[in-house]
Design an enzyme around this catalytic site. Structure first.
Site, PDB file in Angstrom:
ATOM      1  N   GLU A 164       0.858  -1.195   0.000  1.00  0.00           N
ATOM      2  CA  GLU A 164       0.000   0.000   0.000  1.00  0.00           C
ATOM      3  C   GLU A 164       0.890   1.239   0.000  1.00  0.00           C
ATOM      4  O   GLU A 164       0.645   2.200  -0.706  1.00  0.00           O
ATOM      5  CB  GLU A 164      -0.929  -0.006   1.224  1.00  0.00           C
ATOM      6  CG  GLU A 164      -1.872   1.195   1.240  1.00  0.00           C
ATOM      7  CD  GLU A 164      -2.953   1.140   2.327  1.00  0.00           C
ATOM      8  OE1 GLU A 164      -3.273   0.039   2.815  1.00  0.00           O
ATOM      9  OE2 GLU A 164      -3.477   2.207   2.680  1.00  0.00           O
ATOM     10  N   ARG A 168      -7.503   2.891  13.233  1.00  0.00           N
ATOM     11  CA  ARG A 168      -8.405   1.751  13.022  1.00  0.00           C
ATOM     12  C   ARG A 168      -8.404   0.814  14.237  1.00  0.00           C
ATOM     13  O   ARG A 168      -9.395   0.143  14.520  1.00  0.00           O
ATOM     14  CB  ARG A 168      -8.096   0.999  11.728  1.00  0.00           C
ATOM     15  CG  ARG A 168      -9.266   0.160  11.248  1.00  0.00           C
ATOM     16  CD  ARG A 168      -9.008  -0.513   9.907  1.00  0.00           C
ATOM     17  NE  ARG A 168      -9.553   0.198   8.765  1.00  0.00           N
ATOM     18  CZ  ARG A 168     -10.829   0.159   8.362  1.00  0.00           C
ATOM     19  NH1 ARG A 168     -11.723  -0.567   9.025  1.00  0.00           N
ATOM     20  NH2 ARG A 168     -11.228   0.829   7.304  1.00  0.00           N
ATOM     21  N   GLU A 196     -10.609  -8.089   3.990  1.00  0.00           N
ATOM     22  CA  GLU A 196      -9.904  -8.133   5.269  1.00  0.00           C
ATOM     23  C   GLU A 196     -10.653  -8.782   6.423  1.00  0.00           C
ATOM     24  O   GLU A 196     -10.044  -9.484   7.238  1.00  0.00           O
ATOM     25  CB  GLU A 196      -9.524  -6.706   5.701  1.00  0.00           C
ATOM     26  CG  GLU A 196      -8.548  -6.011   4.795  1.00  0.00           C
ATOM     27  CD  GLU A 196      -8.466  -4.533   5.140  1.00  0.00           C
ATOM     28  OE1 GLU A 196      -9.386  -3.788   4.775  1.00  0.00           O
ATOM     29  OE2 GLU A 196      -7.503  -4.144   5.807  1.00  0.00           O
TER      30      GLU A 196
END
Ligand code: MTE
Ligand code: LUZ
Ligand code: MOS
Length: 749
Positions: A226, A304, A706
């Protein structure tokens, strides 16, 4: 429909960066990196390396025309170290030579003198020294101060989860070459082509339009590409800019393992309070994230962790604080779940601890605290269309839980040297980039004169089969054979300003943009068809490569219609933009509605422990998962199975070890063990639960990439349960991975 790449994958014909035919004059790169984790660079002597025949250039920070800076969220990371190094594996220079062999020889001839500095490898040490990446963040709901006083039971504990190596099959790689006028084309194995474009432009000091980034496909990313494909791509581009020659740079496995960041290890300190009905009344955690030596994506990952700190449970009073601790490890990065798994592990551990102290099974606490519609998450979003109880109840029914439990108890009564253990693992995972700004995407559709279709989006194919899903969408929309549709490579000149392929939201975002583009073309084609067939536009349908008038097939084929439209000078191309509606988040208040929707599901795991040797088998994992209305159940189940096994690897066997000097010990496949077919569960049963899906999910087919990784957490607690069956006196420890060594020690404690 199978993954459309299966055919070429199986035949070894799929192209990855390393398979591209290279141009004449291509130079080969090898990175020279820091051999120590923290030091001042006193002197580097490149002369012997430079003198080697075939070495063309050694690039260092001095060759950078723009900024020596690659930090995306916080500008704290140089491309090449200047006078200090902060982790073992930190790039210092790039050797460019006529052959790879020469470049490898040259790197060994570089002489460097370090003045070593103290090394910090754990989050706790960094925390104690107040060494942080950025200020801590806290999510709060209710009032913890009073709430704990009113709890019948209060327990405190700590947890540790180790990092995880991505181990994508394809290591990091790039091939870059010069175009005219100083323009550069970069073919990168990245999840984020725009990130590469932006950073490369800024390092080279040129406009973004001078850099074209192309991605064919990745041999797996799992978050590891990423952000961390960017340095290698940028180095290669720098070589092209300086020498006007093509540059190829592919990391070898050892180099990749040493130089790149991994999943963040976390050390966490929790306090949980329950009332006499086992309701969780209050929960407090300090999460110490081991961020490594630079920010990378750590702040977003930390965020997160907070979003998923209460997992699938309603907690009326919670205070969750995350500290991104700066250490001398490679900057840790995105990994499937993106901090969510680390957060969920802690509340599951807290529940386990409460259960043990109260002498009841953990599932009794889990069950009474599951989220319901209109419950509020600590970040302010109100839960709606919650499926967690439905999945839990359906799973219990499917596995005939009461009987299963009896069988397990009976087995354990009759066996001394083997024991069964079980656990439930519910998951609730928010879909959307938590950074609201990132939730948009574009698609570009061309219908060619012969009726074939080419599609470009910002989506990167990395094995998750996003291209197959995009193909399905276009073929369905136009009512044509999928063989008429081609998904093009991902390229920044065709679709610009893309978010990375991440957060499980790629098909939702790019697929919705694609639907919109197809809609617009279809609208124009309907007008043409209505004129050709002399019927209302409303009665025109596209099906089986033909135009239908209501239910009836007309003589007008798709191909003929396209020719007609072209002859009438109608545009057969369209670009569309989709941005997720309704989401927002206010970081000053830490409240909002960050997620388009949530994905739910529950896993039930049974393990069998060999109590003489500490080794174990995972007998079965039964899962009831909320796919919504899956648009491709084969692919989606594949994602669940793969993610589950990856999660089990993280929880049980993948053990990253650094020595106290910050050197990676688990630096190869002989010292770092990932699950293979023998360690995978003997039975994985994934059932799709009945659910309506969600209108913000593509065709009501929920994101799947995910969330299922977190089912793997169940294996940790199932193992603990089996250990307890053998040795009820062993002390509960929340220290993942639960390797056979640790199991053995607990058994005889
Ligand atoms: N599946 C495969 N085979 N390979 C991968 O690299 N990455 C995972 C998941 N599934 C990955 C995968 C991660 S980390 C994410 S975020 C999603 O796929 C990204 O793709 P999606 O948004 O299309 O689900
Ligand atoms: N990447 C990111 C992610 O930049 N933001 C996110 O919220 C996210 N979530 C999961 C995986 N990658
Ligand atoms: Mo996935 S961690 O969002 O690449």
């Amino acid at each position: 429909m199978k993954n459309k790449d299966s055919y070429t994958h199986v035949r070894g014909e799929s192209l990855f960066v390393d398979d591209i035919n290279i141009r004449e004059g291509t130079l080969h790169g090898v990175v020279f990196d820091a051999s120590v984790a923290h030091a001042k660079i006193v002197n580097v002597d490149y002369s012997a390396a430079e003198a080697l025949a075939g070495v063309v250039k050694i690039l260092t920070y001095k060759d950078i025309p723009g900024q020596n800076q690659i930090g995306a969220i916080i500008q704290d990371e140089p491309l090449f170290a200047e006078d200090e190094v902060h982790y073992q594996g930190q790039p210092i220079a790039l050797i460019l030579a006529e052959t790879l062999t020469i470049a490898k020889k040259a790197v060994k001839l570089i002489k460097i003198v370090f003045d070593e500095l103290p090394v910090v490898t754990t989050a706790k040490e960094a925390f104690d020294k107040a060494s942080f990446i950025n200020p801590a963040r806290t999510f709060k709901i209710g009032n913890n101060e009073d709430a704990f006083d009113n709890c019948k039971y209060v327990f405190e504990g700590e947890t540790y989860t180790n990092g995880q190596e991505h181990l994508y099959l394809e290591t990091q790689g790039v091939y870059a070459y010069p175009l005219e006028n100083g323009n550069i084309k970069i073919i990168s194995s990245t999840q984020g082509p725009t990130s590469v474009q932006k950073i490369a432009a800024s390092v080279l000091g040129v406009a973004m339009h001078k850099i074209e980034v192309e991605v064919i496909r990745l041999g797996g990313g799992f978050g590891g590409k990423e952000d961390q494909a960017t340095p290698w791509a940028t180095m290669a581009a720098l070589g092209v800019a300086v020498l006007n020659k093509p540059v190829k740079l592919i990391l070898e496995r050892h180099d990749d393992m040493r130089m790149t960041g991994k999943r963040h290890p976390y050390e966490s300190f929790f306090k949980i309070g329950l009332d006499e009905d086992l309701k969780i009344i209050a929960f407090e955690v300090d999460y110490l994230q081991n961020s490594g030596a630079a920010a990378d994506l750590s702040p977003a990952i930390a965020e997160r962790t907070l979003f998923h700190g209460t997992n699938s449970y309603f907690v009326p009073n919670a205070k969750l604080t995350v500290h991104s601790c700066k250490t001398n490890l490679p900057p840790n990065t995105a990994f499937r779940g993106f901090g969510g798994p680390q957060g969920m592990f802690v509340i599951e551990a807290a529940i386990e601890m409460a259960a043990e102290k109260l002498n009841i099974p953990a599932y009794k606490i889990q069950e009474v605290n599951l989220l319901q519609d209109y419950d509020e998450f600590p970040y302010g979003q109100i839960a709606k269309n919650v499926e967690i109880k439905n999945s839990w109840n359906q799973l219990k029914k499917d596995i005939d839980f009461e009987n299963k439990l009896k069988e397990i108890k009976e087995y354990n009564k009759q066996h001394d040297s083997t024991k069964l253990g079980y656990s439930f693992m519910p998951i609730t995972f928010g879909i959307s980039f938590t950074n609201t700004m990132m939730n948009h995407a574009r698609a570009l559709v061309h219908v060619y004169q012969d009726g074939s279709v080419g599609i470009s989006t910002g989506a990167v194919e990395m094995g998750q089969s996003v291209n197959t899903k995009l193909l399905q969408i276009a073929a369905m929309k136009f009512g044509i054979n999928s063989s008429k549709v081609k998904i093009e490579t991902t390229n920044t000149t065709r679709v610009a300003n893309t978010s990375p392929t991440a957060a499980s939201a790629t098909t939702d975002l790019n697929g919705k943009a694609l639907l919109m583009a197809c809609d617009a073309i279809q609208d124009r084609l309907e007008s043409v068809a209505s004129r050709v067939l002399k019927v209302d536009k409303e009665s025109i349908f596209f099906k089986d490569n033909f135009i239908y008038i209501k239910d009836e097939k007309s003589s007008l084929s798709w191909d003929t219609l396209i020719m007609e439209a072209f002859a009438r000078r109608i545009s057969l191309s369209e670009t569309a933009h989709y941005s997720t509606p309704k989401i927002h988040f206010d970081k000053t208040k830490e409240k909002g509605h960050p997620f388009a929707y949530h994905v739910y599901g529950t896993a039930f795991t049974i393990v069998k422990l060999d109590c003489l040797r500490g080794i174990y088998d995972i007998e079965s994992v039964d899962i009831v998962h909320d796919f919504g209305k899956s648009m491709n159940i084969g692919i989606d189940k594949g994602q669940v199975e793969g993610a589950l096994v990856q999660g089990i690897g993280w929880m049980t066997m993948e053990e990253i070890t650094y020595d106290t000097k910050g050197r990676l010990l688990s630096n190869s496949l002989s010292t770092y063990k990932v699950p293979d077919i023998y360690s995978a569960p003997k039975n994985i049963n994934v059932k799709a639960m009945e659910s309506n899906g969600h209108y913000m999910a593509i065709l009501k087919s929920k994101a799947v990439g995910e969330p299922p990784l977190m089912y793997g957490i169940g294996t940790y607690f199932a193992l603990q349960n089996a250990i307890k069956a053998f040795n009820p006196k062993c002390k509960l420890r929340f220290n993942a991975p639960m390797t056979p060594e640790k199991v053995l020690l607990s058994l005889y404690e």
